[in-house]
Motif scaffolding. Structure first.
Motif, PDB file in Angstrom:
ATOM      1  N   ASN A 209       2.709   7.426  -4.480  1.00 21.38           N
ATOM      2  CA  ASN A 209       2.835   6.583  -5.661  1.00 21.38           C
ATOM      3  C   ASN A 209       3.537   7.250  -6.830  1.00 21.38           C
ATOM      4  O   ASN A 209       4.047   6.574  -7.715  1.00 21.38           O
ATOM      5  CB  ASN A 209       1.460   6.056  -6.103  1.00 21.38           C
TER       6      ASN A 209
ATOM      7  N   PRO B 220       8.716  -0.983  -3.681  1.00 23.00           N
ATOM      8  CA  PRO B 220       9.432  -1.191  -2.423  1.00 23.00           C
ATOM      9  C   PRO B 220      10.696  -2.026  -2.573  1.00 23.00           C
ATOM     10  O   PRO B 220      11.691  -1.775  -1.888  1.00 23.00           O
ATOM     11  CB  PRO B 220       8.400  -1.894  -1.538  1.00 23.00           C
ATOM     12  N   LYS B 221      10.678  -3.007  -3.467  1.00 19.78           N
ATOM     13  CA  LYS B 221      11.841  -3.887  -3.607  1.00 19.78           C
ATOM     14  C   LYS B 221      13.065  -3.096  -4.066  1.00 19.78           C
ATOM     15  O   LYS B 221      14.157  -3.233  -3.502  1.00 19.78           O
ATOM     16  CB  LYS B 221      11.526  -5.014  -4.591  1.00 19.78           C
TER      17      LYS B 221
ATOM     18  N   HIS C 162      -1.930   1.389   2.612  1.00 21.66           N
ATOM     19  CA  HIS C 162      -1.072   1.521   1.430  1.00 21.66           C
ATOM     20  C   HIS C 162       0.142   0.601   1.471  1.00 21.66           C
ATOM     21  O   HIS C 162       0.946   0.617   0.534  1.00 21.66           O
ATOM     22  CB  HIS C 162      -0.563   2.968   1.317  1.00 21.66           C
ATOM     23  N   ALA C 163       0.300  -0.168   2.526  1.00 20.88           N
ATOM     24  CA  ALA C 163       1.511  -0.984   2.671  1.00 20.88           C
ATOM     25  C   ALA C 163       1.156  -2.295   3.374  1.00 20.88           C
ATOM     26  O   ALA C 163       1.263  -2.412   4.592  1.00 20.88           O
ATOM     27  CB  ALA C 163       2.572  -0.214   3.457  1.00 20.88           C
TER      28      ALA C 163
ATOM     29  N   HIS D  63       9.870  -6.247   2.695  1.00 24.39           N
ATOM     30  CA  HIS D  63      11.114  -5.771   2.086  1.00 24.39           C
ATOM     31  C   HIS D  63      11.971  -4.986   3.082  1.00 24.39           C
ATOM     32  O   HIS D  63      13.164  -4.798   2.853  1.00 24.39           O
ATOM     33  CB  HIS D  63      10.798  -4.885   0.870  1.00 24.39           C
TER      34      HIS D  63
ATOM     35  N   ASN E 195       5.136   2.495  -4.728  1.00 25.28           N
ATOM     36  CA  ASN E 195       4.827   1.210  -5.366  1.00 25.28           C
ATOM     37  C   ASN E 195       6.024   0.410  -5.894  1.00 25.28           C
ATOM     38  O   ASN E 195       5.836  -0.563  -6.616  1.00 25.28           O
ATOM     39  CB  ASN E 195       3.801   1.408  -6.498  1.00 25.28           C
TER      40      ASN E 195
ATOM     41  N   HIS F 231       5.654   5.355   4.423  1.00 25.48           N
ATOM     42  CA  HIS F 231       5.170   4.700   3.206  1.00 25.48           C
ATOM     43  C   HIS F 231       3.649   4.852   3.104  1.00 25.48           C
ATOM     44  O   HIS F 231       2.910   4.325   3.930  1.00 25.48           O
ATOM     45  CB  HIS F 231       5.535   3.214   3.237  1.00 25.48           C
TER      46      HIS F 231
ATOM     47  N   TYR G 241       4.531  -5.958   1.065  1.00 23.09           N
ATOM     48  CA  TYR G 241       5.263  -4.701   0.920  1.00 23.09           C
ATOM     49  C   TYR G 241       6.205  -4.505   2.107  1.00 23.09           C
ATOM     50  O   TYR G 241       7.398  -4.213   1.951  1.00 23.09           O
ATOM     51  CB  TYR G 241       4.257  -3.550   0.830  1.00 23.09           C
ATOM     52  N   ARG G 242       5.698  -4.694   3.316  1.00 25.01           N
ATOM     53  CA  ARG G 242       6.475  -4.423   4.529  1.00 25.01           C
ATOM     54  C   ARG G 242       7.638  -5.391   4.704  1.00 25.01           C
ATOM     55  O   ARG G 242       8.642  -5.060   5.332  1.00 25.01           O
ATOM     56  CB  ARG G 242       5.557  -4.475   5.758  1.00 25.01           C
TER      57      ARG G 242
END
Length: 311
Positions: free
Chosen positions: A96, A125-126, A147-148, A155, A123, A119, A152-153
């Motif tokens: 992070n 990801p985009k 954490h993902a 992206h 924080n 990952h 998140y994934r």
């Protein structure tokens, strides 16, 4: 396919070395986060993987252990000893506190080793996905599930995606139940849009430098239950003696007695792996090989079990 995540302590590295042939044969790719200052064991382990024709991912910026402030020694090892080894890849651990610029700098620095992004708390990801857009189709992204999450994934859905789940609920040895669920990811990873899956074996994601005195000894063994949609479960065989730090050999014997009794019951669903044969041999001889070796056997059994299932 299967990406077991190891912290590079002695017995973790020995497990990889011992299993190098089986790992290669099944296209299992260990992810190694070096945590010890000396890199001799890591070098020997990677050499064994390379010689067996296998693959490995080495974290070049560890979050834990002796290299957390500076991973330059790991980078140097890869560049000096494995420069032409296209099966030894650099792993970049995304936490992070990292910025997109820092990720991209590390990515560029390790371009010769086909970097993999791991990952584990990052924080933004985009923004990172935008920066990596040109490379996305050839990139491998490994996600630590806690954490993902799904959004998140998404992206990184144009890349090769691997999901790692911590199935081991770590607690005091004395507090483990006899049986609990480990994971169904070996069955469901494809349904989640993943090209592969991983776990933290019988160690779990929680990191500790080393054990204190063992008030109880536990042997952790996974198995796949064909009557429950092939979900993986884990037995915890715990010693009866739990109130003193003395006599680890005696406590191991108590736990091993329970393991052998479960095996001999014919109802355990535990695969009779090479590691199980070693446990049987230890029982027959009444020998205690040390707690590190016991952990190694549990990890070997886990890998052998998944190799049998996926093979």
């Amino acid at each position: 396919m299967y990406y077991p995540y190891f912290r590079g302590k002695q017995f973790e590295l020995l497990t990889i070395r011992d299993m190098a042939g089986l790992l290669a044969e099944n296209n299992f790719i260990p992810v190694i986060e070096p945590v010890r200052e000396s890199l001799g064991g890591l070098k020997r382990t990677l050499s064994a993987v390379h010689a067996a024709g296998g693959h490995a991912i080495v974290i070049v910026n560890p979050y834990h252990g002796d290299h957390q402030e500076d991973g330059a020694g790991i980078t140097a090892l890869l560049q000096e000893e494995f420069r032409d080894a296209d099966n030894i890849r650099a792993g970049i651990l995304l936490r992070n506190e990292m910025t997109v610029d820092e990720v991209m700098d590390c990515y560029s620095q390790h371009a010769d080793h086909d970097p993999v992004l791991v990952h584990a708390g990052f924080n933004v990801p985009k923004s990172l996905a935008v920066a990596l857009e040109d490379d996305m189709s050839s990139l491998t992204n490994v996600f630590v599930e806690d954490h993902a999450k799904l959004l998140y994934r998404r992206h990184f859905d144009q890349s090769t995606r691997i999901l790692i789940r911590d199935g081991f609920k770590r607690q005091r040895n004395a507090d483990y139940p006899e049986l609990e669920e480990f994971s169904d990811l070996h069955v469901t990873y494809g349904d989640l849009g993943m090209a592969g899956f991983g776990d933290f074996l019988m160690v779990g994601d929680a990191y500790s430098e080393g054990g204190g005195p063992a008030y109880a000894v536990a042997i952790h063994l996974t198995f796949i239950d064909p009557d429950k949609d092939d979900v993986m479960y884990v037995y915890h065989f715990v010693s009866d003696t739990k109130d003193t730090p003395s006599d680890p050999a005696g406590k191991f014997g108590q736990a091993l007695d329970k393991l052998i009794a479960k095996l001999d019951s014919g109802t355990s669903n535990i695969l009779e792996t090479a590691a199980i044969n070693e446990f049987r041999d230890l029982h027959a001889k009444g020998h205690f090989p040390g707690l590190g070796y016991v952990k190694k056997l549990s990890m070997k059994h886990h890998i052998e079990t998944l190799a049998d299932y996926l093979g």
